[in-house]
Scaffold this active site. Structure first.
Site, mmCIF file in Angstrom:
data_model
loop_
_atom_site.group_PDB
_atom_site.id
_atom_site.type_symbol
_atom_site.label_atom_id
_atom_site.label_comp_id
_atom_site.label_asym_id
_atom_site.label_seq_id
_atom_site.Cartn_x
_atom_site.Cartn_y
_atom_site.Cartn_z
ATOM 1 N N CYS A 67 5.933 -3.438 5.831
ATOM 2 C CA CYS A 67 4.618 -2.834 5.991
ATOM 3 C C CYS A 67 3.730 -3.225 4.820
ATOM 4 C CB CYS A 67 4.741 -1.315 6.049
ATOM 5 S SG CYS A 67 5.811 -0.725 7.372
ATOM 6 N N SER B 207 11.571 3.312 7.424
ATOM 7 C CA SER B 207 11.625 2.692 8.743
ATOM 8 C C SER B 207 11.035 1.295 8.778
ATOM 9 C CB SER B 207 10.853 3.562 9.759
ATOM 10 O OG SER B 207 9.497 3.672 9.374
ATOM 11 N N CYS B 208 10.416 0.862 7.691
ATOM 12 C CA CYS B 208 9.753 -0.435 7.723
ATOM 13 C C CYS B 208 9.889 -1.142 6.401
ATOM 14 C CB CYS B 208 8.266 -0.265 8.060
ATOM 15 S SG CYS B 208 7.355 -1.817 8.044
ATOM 16 N N GLY B 209 10.335 -2.391 6.442
ATOM 17 C CA GLY B 209 10.534 -3.135 5.215
ATOM 18 C C GLY B 209 9.435 -4.117 4.885
ATOM 19 N N THR C 110 7.227 1.512 0.523
ATOM 20 C CA THR C 110 7.955 1.131 1.721
ATOM 21 C C THR C 110 8.646 2.351 2.299
ATOM 22 O OG1 THR C 110 8.363 -1.040 0.766
ATOM 23 C CG2 THR C 110 9.705 -0.427 2.642
#
Length: 289
Positions: free
Chosen positions: A115, A111-113, A108
């Site tokens: 993805c 910036s993204c939880g 992870t």
């Protein structure tokens, strides 16, 4: 242990002026989370409150919901050149009888939880609590003051200018817990992990305030923690608003100064009390003749 900030020499330029100085940067390092010794996921995070981060991640995944679900959390020995510990590997031990979630075979980013999720249906984890029935109401001036109260608690941001923040507040605007991280989803997970370990889940009557935008994964995490209100200084996404509406969550965006957009759950926001101007008669009263 790892630092939350690091120093780096920089060249500062402004117009024709040039100055060599030292700047503070928010630390970003990988954290591998293992479950009962088996690798589960790797996330890029700002070191600090790692136990809360791991616990909150498991709350977000729907794996745990009470302090008793966790038997232990500990750092594993790292692989530094001098034989020390990197503090970048955590092992979480679940209590007997608690089912293990499936491993997530990706890392992870900060910036993204979410993805790597296979589908929208997979992301919509079944929550243990519903925000829809939470009767909490908030005074508009209290909500308007939350960004400043969150900003005042950002200690590392003052040094680096490069961290997201998430804070839990009471309906009266009193801070319960504030966490910072390079990843906005990590900051929220750290809050959920704190709440789990303190035995505060579900977070009835609380407001989750975030320093960035209100993305889908943040709404999902709020739902998983039983939070009835999510407020953000920036915009929500369309999917975030859709999920908030479905789950009965109050979603507030563009919270800046005294202005805000309430996208869902407006019944929880109380308008400011209006005091009649001096000399103004009550409704329906006649003026003196």
């Amino acid at each position: 242990m790892s630092r939350v900030a690091a120093k780096r020499r920089v060249l500062k330029v402004k117009d024709a002026a040039r100055l060599r100085t030292v700047d503070s940067l928010a630390a970003e390092e990988p954290l591998e989370i293992r479950l009962d010794g088996v690798p589960l996921t790797v996330t890029m995070r700002t070191p600090g409150d790692d136990f809360d981060l791991a616990a909150g991640f498991l709350v977000s995944e729907g794996a745990v919901s009470a302090p008793g679900d966790l038997a232990a959390i500990r750092y594993c020995a790292g692989a530094t050149a001098d034989g020390g510990n990197t503090y970048n590997v955590l092992d979480v031990r679940l209590a007997p009888g608690v089912p293990r979630p499936e491993p997530r075979n990706f890392y992870t980013t900060s910036s993204c939880g979410v993805c790597g999720k296979a589908s929208l249906e997979a992301v919509r984890t079944v929550a243990r609590w519903s925000a829809a029935g939470d009767p909490v109401t908030l005074r508009q001036p209290v909500v308007a003051g939350l960004p400043d109260r969150l900003r005042a608690a950002q200690r590392v941001f003052d040094r680096t200018g490069g961290l997201h923040a998430a804070g839990l507040f009471t309906a009266e605007g009193e801070p319960l817990c504030v966490r910072e991280d390079v990843g906005r989803h990590n900051a929220v997970d750290k809050l959920l992990g704190w709440a789990l370990r303190e035995g505060r889940l579900p977070l009835r009557g609380c407001v989750l305030m975030v320093s960035g935008r209100a993305s889908f994964e943040l709404v999902q995490k709020a739902v998983m923690g039983g939070v009835p209100v999510l407020a953000a200084v920036s915009a929500p996404s369309s999917l975030a608003a859709e999920l908030a509406a479905e789950e009965g969550l109050t979603l507030i965006g563009f919270l800046r100064g005294t202005s805000m957009n309430v996208y869902t759950g407006e019944h929880r926001l109380r308008a400011p009390d209006v005091t009649p101007s001096a000399g103004t008669g009550s409704a329906g009263a006649r003026s003196p003749g």
